[in-house]
Design an enzyme around this catalytic site. Structure first.
Site, PDB file in Angstrom:
ATOM      1  N   HIS A 141       6.794  -1.555   3.673  1.00 21.09           N
ATOM      2  CA  HIS A 141       6.508  -2.938   4.074  1.00 21.09           C
ATOM      3  C   HIS A 141       5.734  -3.615   2.967  1.00 21.09           C
ATOM      4  CE1 HIS A 141       3.118  -0.439   5.476  1.00 21.09           C
ATOM      5  NE2 HIS A 141       2.338  -1.473   5.187  1.00 21.09           N
ATOM      6  N   ASN A 160       0.856  -1.185   0.000  1.00 19.38           N
ATOM      7  CA  ASN A 160       0.000   0.000   0.000  1.00 19.38           C
ATOM      8  C   ASN A 160       0.890   1.233   0.000  1.00 19.38           C
ATOM      9  OD1 ASN A 160      -2.433  -1.467   0.172  1.00 19.38           O
ATOM     10  ND2 ASN A 160      -2.199  -1.669   2.391  1.00 19.38           N
TER      11      ASN A 160
HETATM   12  P1  5GP Z   1      -0.665  -0.632   5.842  1.00 20.29           P
HETATM   13  O1  5GP Z   1      -2.136  -0.394   6.075  1.00 20.29           O
HETATM   14  O2  5GP Z   1       0.151   0.598   6.232  1.00 20.29           O
HETATM   15  O3  5GP Z   1      -0.323  -1.171   4.503  1.00 20.29           O
HETATM   16  O4  5GP Z   1      -0.289  -1.806   6.830  1.00 20.29           O
HETATM   17  C1  5GP Z   1       0.113  -1.617   8.143  1.00 20.29           C
HETATM   18  C2  5GP Z   1      -0.130  -2.925   8.852  1.00 20.29           C
HETATM   19  O5  5GP Z   1       0.587  -2.897  10.061  1.00 20.29           O
HETATM   20  C3  5GP Z   1      -1.611  -3.151   9.224  1.00 20.29           C
HETATM   21  O6  5GP Z   1      -2.057  -4.362   8.614  1.00 20.29           O
HETATM   22  C4  5GP Z   1      -1.591  -3.250  10.743  1.00 20.29           C
HETATM   23  O7  5GP Z   1      -2.468  -4.222  11.253  1.00 20.29           O
HETATM   24  C5  5GP Z   1      -0.135  -3.566  11.043  1.00 20.29           C
HETATM   25  N1  5GP Z   1       0.345  -3.056  12.312  1.00 20.29           N
HETATM   26  C6  5GP Z   1       0.163  -1.790  12.811  1.00 20.29           C
HETATM   27  N2  5GP Z   1       0.759  -1.666  14.011  1.00 20.29           N
HETATM   28  C7  5GP Z   1       1.321  -2.876  14.283  1.00 20.29           C
HETATM   29  C8  5GP Z   1       2.080  -3.377  15.386  1.00 20.29           C
HETATM   30  O8  5GP Z   1       2.359  -2.685  16.376  1.00 20.29           O
HETATM   31  N3  5GP Z   1       2.489  -4.670  15.308  1.00 20.29           N
HETATM   32  C9  5GP Z   1       2.196  -5.472  14.243  1.00 20.29           C
HETATM   33  N4  5GP Z   1       2.652  -6.728  14.289  1.00 20.29           N
HETATM   34  N5  5GP Z   1       1.500  -5.036  13.178  1.00 20.29           N
HETATM   35  C10 5GP Z   1       1.057  -3.754  13.205  1.00 20.29           C
END
Ligand code: 5GP
Ligand code: ZN
Length: 117
Positions: free
Chosen positions: A103, A90
């Site tokens: 990521h 994303n």
């Molecule tokens: P994005 O929406 O930015 O592509 O993905 C971020 C991801 O990070 C989300 O799926 C969310 O659940 C995950 N995430 C956010 N904070 C944490 C955390 O403290 N630990 C872990 N393991 N995942 C996290």
């Protein structure tokens, strides 16, 4: 500065060990751990240890590390026993990015044939 740890970045804190995570793989340059809010039976995140705000910025600054995210994603999927899986990067809030540290999501363990999101 690009590549330096950013205060307040949750993935920089996971990379440094300041916030715990369920880590499944690690290399000198990357970390792979379970998403805290899984959207599929397997939901992993592969991150570079260095901070860049999204995948394209990482690739521009550190192409070898960007490539390593993909090889690590593949190895992690294999380690989970997945033959089929989906990789998602994303980029930008309107695309659903909530953590502005590059990521890749590795999703699998259920049919993912119904659409892109
Ligand atoms: P994005 O929406 O930015 O592509 O993905 C971020 C991801 O990070 C989300 O799926 C969310 O659940 C995950 N995430 C956010 N904070 C944490 C955390 O403290 N630990 C872990 N393991 N995942 C996290
Ligand atoms: Zn960061």
């Amino acid at each position: 500065m690009a590549g330096e740890p950013q205060a307040g970045c949750v993935f920089c804190k996971i990379a440094s060990g300041d916030i715990p995570a369920t880590v499944v793989r690690r290399t000198e340059r990357t970390l792979t751990f379970r998403d805290i809010s899984p959207q599929a039976p397997t939901h992993l995140l592969v991150i570079p240890r260095v901070h860049h705000s999204n995948a394209a910025e990482l690739a521009a600054a550190e192409p070898l590390i960007a490539a390593e995210l993909l090889t690590e994603a593949g190895e992690a999927a294999r380690g989970e026993g997945l033959e089929s899986y989906r990789l998602i990067f994303n980029t930008g809030a309107e695309a659903g990015q909530t953590v502005f540290h590059a990521h890749v999501h590795v999703l699998g363990g259920k049919p993912l044939t119904e659409g892109l999101v």
